[in-house]
Structures are given as structure tokens and as C-alpha cells.
Design a protein around this motif. Structure first.
Motif, PDB file in Angstrom:
ATOM      1  N   GLY A 250     -17.970 -29.105  30.998  1.00 22.63           N
ATOM      2  CA  GLY A 250     -18.491 -28.517  32.224  1.00 22.63           C
ATOM      3  C   GLY A 250     -17.463 -27.626  32.910  1.00 22.63           C
ATOM      4  N   GLN A 251     -16.206 -28.048  32.863  1.00 20.81           N
ATOM      5  CA  GLN A 251     -15.133 -27.235  33.423  1.00 20.81           C
ATOM      6  C   GLN A 251     -14.953 -25.935  32.637  1.00 20.81           C
ATOM      7  OE1 GLN A 251     -12.903 -28.164  36.233  1.00 20.81           O
ATOM      8  NE2 GLN A 251     -14.773 -29.358  36.535  1.00 20.81           N
ATOM      9  N   VAL A 252     -15.080 -26.027  31.314  1.00 22.18           N
ATOM     10  CA  VAL A 252     -14.986 -24.829  30.475  1.00 22.18           C
ATOM     11  C   VAL A 252     -16.161 -23.893  30.761  1.00 22.18           C
ATOM     12  CG1 VAL A 252     -15.018 -23.956  28.104  1.00 22.18           C
ATOM     13  CG2 VAL A 252     -13.667 -25.996  28.671  1.00 22.18           C
ATOM     14  N   PHE A 253     -17.352 -24.450  30.940  1.00 18.10           N
ATOM     15  CA  PHE A 253     -18.512 -23.615  31.267  1.00 18.10           C
ATOM     16  C   PHE A 253     -18.282 -22.878  32.590  1.00 18.10           C
ATOM     17  CE2 PHE A 253     -21.314 -27.022  29.027  1.00 18.10           C
ATOM     18  CZ  PHE A 253     -20.877 -26.572  27.784  1.00 18.10           C
ATOM     19  N   ALA A 254     -17.723 -23.587  33.569  1.00 21.72           N
ATOM     20  CA  ALA A 254     -17.445 -22.961  34.868  1.00 21.72           C
ATOM     21  C   ALA A 254     -16.404 -21.853  34.722  1.00 21.72           C
ATOM     22  CB  ALA A 254     -16.967 -24.014  35.863  1.00 21.72           C
ATOM     23  N   GLN A 259     -15.294 -15.803  34.169  1.00 21.31           N
ATOM     24  CA  GLN A 259     -14.873 -14.640  33.382  1.00 21.31           C
ATOM     25  C   GLN A 259     -15.954 -13.561  33.337  1.00 21.31           C
ATOM     26  OE1 GLN A 259     -11.603 -15.074  32.539  1.00 21.31           O
ATOM     27  NE2 GLN A 259     -12.081 -17.051  33.496  1.00 21.31           N
ATOM     28  N   GLY A 260     -17.166 -13.904  33.812  1.00 21.80           N
ATOM     29  CA  GLY A 260     -18.270 -12.959  33.768  1.00 21.80           C
ATOM     30  C   GLY A 260     -19.368 -13.356  32.810  1.00 21.80           C
ATOM     31  N   GLY A 261     -19.258 -14.567  32.227  1.00 22.46           N
ATOM     32  CA  GLY A 261     -20.294 -15.065  31.338  1.00 22.46           C
ATOM     33  C   GLY A 261     -20.081 -14.659  29.888  1.00 22.46           C
ATOM     34  N   VAL A 262     -21.086 -14.941  29.065  1.00 22.50           N
ATOM     35  CA  VAL A 262     -20.961 -14.714  27.623  1.00 22.50           C
ATOM     36  C   VAL A 262     -20.823 -13.232  27.296  1.00 22.50           C
ATOM     37  CG1 VAL A 262     -22.086 -15.020  25.384  1.00 22.50           C
ATOM     38  CG2 VAL A 262     -22.199 -16.850  27.090  1.00 22.50           C
ATOM     39  N   GLU A 266     -17.709 -11.850  25.224  1.00 26.05           N
ATOM     40  CA  GLU A 266     -17.997 -11.187  23.946  1.00 26.05           C
ATOM     41  C   GLU A 266     -17.200  -9.888  23.830  1.00 26.05           C
ATOM     42  OE1 GLU A 266     -21.709  -8.864  21.738  1.00 26.05           O
ATOM     43  OE2 GLU A 266     -22.156 -10.507  23.112  1.00 26.05           O
ATOM     44  N   ALA A 267     -17.154  -9.122  24.897  1.00 24.31           N
ATOM     45  CA  ALA A 267     -16.399  -7.861  24.874  1.00 24.31           C
ATOM     46  C   ALA A 267     -14.917  -8.125  24.634  1.00 24.31           C
ATOM     47  CB  ALA A 267     -16.611  -7.111  26.177  1.00 24.31           C
ATOM     48  N   ILE A 268     -14.401  -9.165  25.272  1.00 24.75           N
ATOM     49  CA  ILE A 268     -12.986  -9.516  25.082  1.00 24.75           C
ATOM     50  C   ILE A 268     -12.745  -9.987  23.657  1.00 24.75           C
ATOM     51  CG2 ILE A 268     -11.167 -11.123  25.787  1.00 24.75           C
ATOM     52  CD1 ILE A 268     -12.479 -11.110  28.604  1.00 24.75           C
TER      53      ILE A 268
END
Length: 366
Positions: A250-254, A259-262, A266-268
Motif C-alpha cells: 500500500g505504501q508503494v502504491f501511494a 510519481q504521477g501513476g503508471v 512507464e515513461a521513466i
């Protein structure tokens, strides 16, 4: 902090800010006088953690309400059994696309429960590519088609825009090593499963995302714990769930939402892998092992022309703080697993080391 760059295929590197926050709250979660590891999974505090984690994942992957999210134990390997036990309920047939060791293991397990066929395989070429859609032979009455979206050992992937689709046949995907790394349309799948230890959190948690209409038809021999209907009915708490792993996930999801979401990650990720692949491709010392059109953006596999040099590379890299670059024992070479939490600085450090190693060994100074 004297942290290494951890290129392990899993368990893998986690965001430092997540580790720091977990550490800060480890013995006294939000001033409550106990750790999450000590909480009852029925307590209001834990239930909030559980629901927040589910909602964050639903938001990140745009998971419709027609799908359930389960937080389970047993690793992705347990799903090799759970999937056929739950979904082989019409014709008793399923077709498997073999693109690596884990899809092959899933196929071998499924054979125990029904009429299972290989729809396509790339094993004859050491799993170095993904089959074209027109090379995949699926029976029209199959209950589902199974694939592994990203092949950790071999460094290949099914791209989101090139997913095979079959009329009215659910697509089941092992997404363990690329979940949350780039945008996939969840509605193209009947079921997704993934171990957490690569892009979501610590080992011990397995996420299952399953379309509701596929649940409730498990075979009679299905163990209670492996029946998706049982787990959905109890909100993944038929027994005590892996509470701490769910909390960290849950912390990783937050963190990922921050970071701006998936789409942003993905761009990074694509920038990181492009930088590394570009260096490999311009070199006459290193060779990539996966076909360019099928390359993974999570696991970059490469080698030199010498097993001795490959071994020396992994050893010397570790001495420089670049750990776990040795390729899987079944294929050799090198593998750089660069999941979401691997910073760009890690890629730069790896490339700098690769340049030095190449120059030194080309000159014969080693």
C-alpha cells in the motif's frame, strides 16, 4: 546511506522513501503503540490499511468494478494451480503460450487438472522472442488462454498494444515482473496474477485481479483456500492475510501515485531501458540476448562472448556496489532488473561500469 544498486530479479529494490516511512512507523504505527505486524487483521486500523491498498491499486490500474482484487499468499506459483482449478469449468480445456520458464511451469501444473494444450512456444530458440499472434493456435472452446506478460529470465515481454485476443475466451496473465510498470488495459484480461516482490513490495503477497463472472465455478476438488469465491467472500481474509506485506505494498502504491501513476512511471522506465539498450547496441563487446522488438523494460539481458568474462563482470560489478547482475543459472550471461524503484542514477552507474569493464578487457589489461 551507503546503499547498493540492487539489480536483483526479486526480491527487488524498493523506494527508499517507502522504506524510511515503514522504518519510522515500524514499532509504533501512527502513534498507536504497536507495529502493523502486531495488529489484528480484524482491527479498524488494519482494515483501513487493507482497503486503502486495494483502492490505490484499483486507481493505478483503472480496474473496473466488474473485477475483484484479492491479496493472497503462496506466491504466483500457487496460482499455477488456482487458475485451472477455478477456470476449467466448461470444456475443461485451456491453451498456454510458452515464452519462458514460468509459463512452462504453469503449463506443467495445469496438466494435472484438465485438457491443456501448448498454443505456441518459443523454447526452440531459447525463449528469446514473443510469438506473433498469427502463430498462436487456440482452440475455440478453450476455457481460457494463459500467458506470462514479462519473462524475467529471458528479458522479453508482450507489449500492451500487441496482446493476443481471442473471441469470448478469457486471457489469463502472469504479471509478476511487470505489473505497474506500464499501462495495460485490464479489461483485456479475465484474470491477472502477480507476486509482489518485484514491483509492489516484499515477498509474501500475491495479487489476483479477476473478473467477477469467472468466479464461483471452481472444480469440486478445489481446496477451500484456492477457491477465488471463498477469498472474495471473506475479502482475502479467510485466514490471516500477509498483513505487513499488504501494508508495505500500500505504501508503494501511494509512492507510485505521487510519481504521477503508471503512465508517468512507464515513461521513466522506457527512458531507463532505452539508455541501457542503446549502450549495449552500440557496443561490439556486449550483446543483448532478446530480440529487439520483444525486449522487456524490466529485465535487460545481455552477455559478452566469454563465460569467463561474464563471471568476472558480475564479480567486479558487485565490488563497485552494483549487485545481482549475474544472469539466471539456466541461461548465464548478465541480467539487470530495473523495476520501478531503480533510480536513473543506478542505470548511469551500471553503464559507467560497463564502459570501464569493456575498455579494460578490450585492451587485455585484466
Amino acid at each position: 546511506m551507503n546503499r547498493i544498486y540492487n539489480f536483483s530479479a526479486g526480491p527487488s529494490t524498493l523506494p527508499v522513501s517507502v522504506l524510511e516511512n515503514v522504518s519510522k512507523n515500524l514499532t509504533n504505527y501512527q502513534g498507536q503503540g504497536l507495529s502493523v505486524m502486531e495488529m489484528s487483521h480484524r482491527s479498524p486500523s488494519y482494515m483501513e490499511i487493507h482497503e486503502n491498498a486495494k483502492q490505490s491499486l484499483r486507481n493505478l490500474m483503472n480496474i473496473p468494478d466488474t473485477y475483484e482484487i484479492l491479496f493472497l499468499q503462496g506466491g504466483a506459483s500457487t496460482q499455477f494451480s488456482s487458475v485451472p482449478l477455478n477456470l476449467l469449468n466448461q470444456s475443461g480445456k485451456a491453451d498456454y503460450i510458452l515464452t519462458g520458464s514460468f509459463s512452462k511451469k504453469a503449463y506443467k501444473e495445469a496438466i494435472r487438472y484438465g485438457d491443456i494444450q501448448v498454443a505456441a512456444s518459443t523454447e526452440e530458440d531459447d525463449f528469446t522472442y514473443i510469438p506473433n499472434n498469427d502463430a498462436i493456435n487456440v482452440r475455440p472452446d478453450a476455457d481460457y488462454v494463459h500467458l506470462c506478460l514479462n519473462n524475467t529470465i529471458y528479458g522479453t515481454r508482450f507489449k500492451p498494444e500487441e496482446l493476443p485476443q481471442f473471441d469470448n475466451i478469457p486471457l489469463v496473465a502472469d504479471m509478476s515482473s511487470n505489473i505497474l510498470s506500464e499501462e495495460y488495459d485490464v479489461t483485456k484480461f479475465g484474470l491477472i496474477y502477480a507476486g509482489a516482490q518485484k514491483n509492489m513490495g516484499p515477498a509474501g503477497l500475491t495479487v489476483v485481479i479477476v473478473r467477477k463472472d469467472l468466479v464461483g465455478k471452481a472444480q469440486d476438488i478445489t481446496p477451500t483456500m484456492l477457491d477465488y469465491a471463498t477469498q472474495i467472500d471473506k475479502d482475502s481474509m479467510y485466514n490471516t492475510p500477509p498483513t505487513f506485506a499488504i501494508y508495505v505494498a500500500g505504501q508503494v502504491f501511494a509512492w507510485l501515485e505521487e510519481q504521477g501513476g503508471v503512465k508517468a512511471i512507464e515513461a521513466i522506465n522506457k527512458e531507463k531501458t532505452a539508455k541501457l539498450y542503446d549502450y549495449i547496441d552500440q557496443s561490439d563487446f556486449y550483446q543483448g540476448t532478446a530480440r529487439k522488438e520483444n525486449r522487456s523494460i524490466m529485465n535487460v539481458t545481455f552477455r559478452t562472448d566469454s563465460e569467463d568474462l561474464d563471471k568476472a563482470f558480475a564479480k567486479e560489478a558487485q565490488e563497485k556496489g552494483l549487485h545481482n547482475l549475474k544472469g539466471h543459472r539456466s541461461v548465464g550471461g548478465m541480467r539487470a532488473s530495473i523495476y520501478n524503484a531503480m533510480p536513473m542514477e543506478g542505470i548511469d552507474a551500471l553503464i559507467n561500469f560497463m564502459k570501464v569493464f569493456e575498455n579494460d578487457n578490450k585492451r587485455g589489461t585484466k
